[in-house]
Write an enzyme that holds these catalytic residues in place. Structure first.
Site, PDB file in Angstrom:
ATOM      1  CG  HIS A 140      -1.869  -1.199   1.225  1.00 12.03           C
ATOM      2  ND1 HIS A 140      -2.654  -1.621   0.174  1.00 12.03           N
ATOM      3  CD2 HIS A 140      -2.020  -2.128   2.217  1.00 12.03           C
ATOM      4  CE1 HIS A 140      -3.266  -2.754   0.532  1.00 12.03           C
ATOM      5  NE2 HIS A 140      -2.890  -3.083   1.746  1.00 12.03           N
TER       6      HIS A 140
ATOM      7  CG  ASP B  52      -5.189  -6.354  -0.138  1.00  9.05           C
ATOM      8  OD1 ASP B  52      -5.281  -7.245   0.713  1.00  9.05           O
ATOM      9  OD2 ASP B  52      -5.083  -5.151   0.171  1.00  9.05           O
TER      10      ASP B  52
HETATM   11  C1  NGQ Z   1      -5.375  -7.945   6.200  1.00  4.60           C
HETATM   12  N1  NGQ Z   1      -5.968  -6.165   4.722  1.00  4.60           N
HETATM   13  O1  NGQ Z   1      -4.466  -8.339   6.922  1.00  4.60           O
HETATM   14  O2  NGQ Z   1      -6.109  -8.712   5.572  1.00  4.60           O
HETATM   15  C2  NGQ Z   1      -5.582  -6.464   6.068  1.00  4.60           C
HETATM   16  C3  NGQ Z   1      -6.610  -5.993   7.039  1.00  4.60           C
HETATM   17  C4  NGQ Z   1      -5.300  -5.055   8.955  1.00  4.60           C
HETATM   18  C5  NGQ Z   1      -5.678  -4.977   4.199  1.00  4.60           C
HETATM   19  N2  NGQ Z   1      -4.961  -4.169   4.900  1.00  4.60           N
HETATM   20  C6  NGQ Z   1      -6.222  -6.134   8.457  1.00  4.60           C
HETATM   21  N3  NGQ Z   1      -6.100  -4.643   3.007  1.00  4.60           N
HETATM   22  O3  NGQ Z   1      -4.655  -4.361   8.177  1.00  4.60           O
HETATM   23  O4  NGQ Z   1      -5.208  -4.906  10.167  1.00  4.60           O
HETATM   24 ZN    ZN Z   2      -3.219  -7.084   2.685  1.00  2.00          ZN
END
Ligand code: NGQ
Ligand code: ZN
Length: 451
Positions: A269, A320
């Site tokens: 990101h 993602d």
């Molecule tokens: C994840 N996903 O680990 O799946 C994360 C969300 C977080 C994204 N950041 C959970 N898109 O970042 O704490």
């Molecule tokens: Zn992620």
């Protein structure tokens, strides 16, 4: 066994070439000849492109695609989405993991991705107890990769804090948590789990600066053994604010000051960077792992791709959350985000160059680096990982060279024809050979998970 593929047009590292003949042995390209006619037993196709790396995926989230688009009682955000996602994550056992991942991998291959980086953190049973094999869930991702043929870079995640400054994890995170001093055991179990796959790679993934401490981050990095190091960073403004409150530094600034960020690293990101962070990250050699479709879906914000590329920064793309799996669509949205904010056109192209070509080249090189691959593309010595386009698609007819890539990325759907992984054809006429069986099993899995 040797066989050969012949293409009317192919994108080589040196540029577009005509009448290209690839000889393959044991899944590897052994020779590339141009301006050469096909030989009698050659498979003939129209347009060849090297397979793209998908540098960031949480395969299990494919099972909840479209299920978090309903407004909740309070203002919806990334953080309310995360609660929905955690609830879904808690229902997935080993068999469900394999079933959902296989569906995601089929769709990735059908869209032109030939390798996936699995940023993998559902390690333990729903009550938080480790499985007998610490890497049981990672092994299911490897099994799904084996079934579908996609190449796998497995990135076992270290997660042990619920926020900056070593805050405790919440109940919703119990399946993710590992003791930092035992993380090495998970990494070695992951290496064993992936060992049977041809060209499998294992790296490490400290989840985010929110989920580790400076000490445990160093511990995780020390387990990489030269492999890739991935971390989520600066995706949401709340994370930037919390990081500043904790350290007086912004997340990317903090990471660049405290860690040896180099070309082993992928910062996933990196949405919120100031000018100075943008320049320093670009000069570090690390890859910015962009996931435009998910970043749009989650309301993250826009990566400043123009300045980052102008500084020589390296980018790659990832699917993602897998809310929609579409390699060309990720590249298109990356460019469109820049057009919409800067009110211009062809924002990420080189001078007088094709936008599609710039995006494709950047994503291929950056993704390759980030997933720990050595040699890719249509060159001798590389695995034969490639896809072909349907030359009779209305947005591809009468075109050649980079106009084919612009057509693929900006002007069409369902243009992928064949996909080859290690020389084996896994997609024909846009359909993965195992699509039907994988879809039936996926439907059963979802019937039970959602009931
Ligand atoms: C994840 N996903 O680990 O799946 C994360 C969300 C977080 C994204 N950041 C959970 N898109 O970042 O704490
Ligand atoms: Zn992620």
């Amino acid at each position: 066994m040797t066989h050969a593929l012949w293409f009317r047009h192919a994108l080589l590292p040196t540029g577009w070439a005509e009448q290209v003949r690839l000889e393959l042995a044991a899944g590897v390209i052994t020779s590339v000849a141009t301006n050469t006619p096909p030989q009698p037993n050659d498979e003939r196709h129209a347009i060849a492109l090297p397979g793209l790396p998908n540098l960031h995926s949480h395969a299990f989230q494919r099972g909840m695609a479209g299920l978090a688009e309903v407004r909740g009682p309070s203002a919806d955000s990334f953080w309310t989405w995360r609660e929905v996602m955690y609830r879904f994550a808690h229902r997935i056992g080993p068999a469900e993991m394999q079933s959902i991942a296989a569906m995601a991998f089929v769709e990735m291959l059908e869209s032109g991705f030939t390798r996936v980086g699995e940023f993998h953190y559902i390690h333990h049973a729903p009550d938080g107890t480790p499985y007998a094999d610490l890497a049981e869930m990672g092994a299911r991702l490897a099994a799904a990769a084996d079934e579908t043929g996609i190449a796998l870079t497995l990135l076992p995640v270290l997660y042990h804090c619920g926020g900056f400054g070593g805050q405790p994890t919440g109940d919703g995170q119990r399946r993710f948590v590992n003791r930092p001093d035992l993380f090495g055991l998970l990494v070695s179990a992951s290496r064993r789990a992936v060992g049977f796959l041809p060209d499998g790679v294992v790296g490490v993934a400290p989840h985010s600066l929110r989920a580790v401490t400076p000490d445990s981050l160093s511990l995780a990095v020390s387990q990489a053994q030269g492999g890739p190091i991935h971390i989520h960073i600066a995706e949401q403004m709340r994370e930037v604010e919390d990081c500043v409150a904790w350290s007086s530094q912004r997340p990317v600034d903090w990471l660049l000051r405290h860690m040896p960020v180099n070309d082993q690293w992928c910062l996933v990101h990196a949405t919120h960077m100031d000018r100075c962070e943008t320049q320093r990250l670009a000069h570090s050699g690390a890859v910015a792992g962009l996931c435009p479709i998910t970043e749009a879906n989650l309301g993250d914000g826009l990566f400043n791709a123009g300045d980052f590329l102008a500084e020589g920064g390296r980018i790659g793309i990832g699917s993602d959350s897998n809310v929609l799996i579409d390699a060309a669509g990720e590249l298109r949205l990356l460019e469109y985000g820049q057009r919409l904010t800067h009110r211009g056109r062809n924002m990420l192209a080189m001078d007088k160059g094709s936008t599609g070509r710039r995006l494709f080249d950047a994503a291929l090189a950056g993704g390759t680096q980030a997933l720990g691959q050595k040699r890719v593309g249509l060159v001798p010595g590389a695995a034969a990982d490639l896809f072909s386009l349907k030359a009779d698609h209305p947005s591809l007819v009468a075109r050649r060279g980079d106009a084919l890539l612009d057509g693929f990325i900006f002007a069409g759907r369902s243009m992928v024809d064949g996909v080859w992984r290690r020389g084996r054809r896994v997609v024909s006429d846009g359909r993965h050979h195992a699509r039907d069986t994988v879809t039936v099993r996926f439907a059963k899995t979802l019937e039970s998970l959602l009931s």
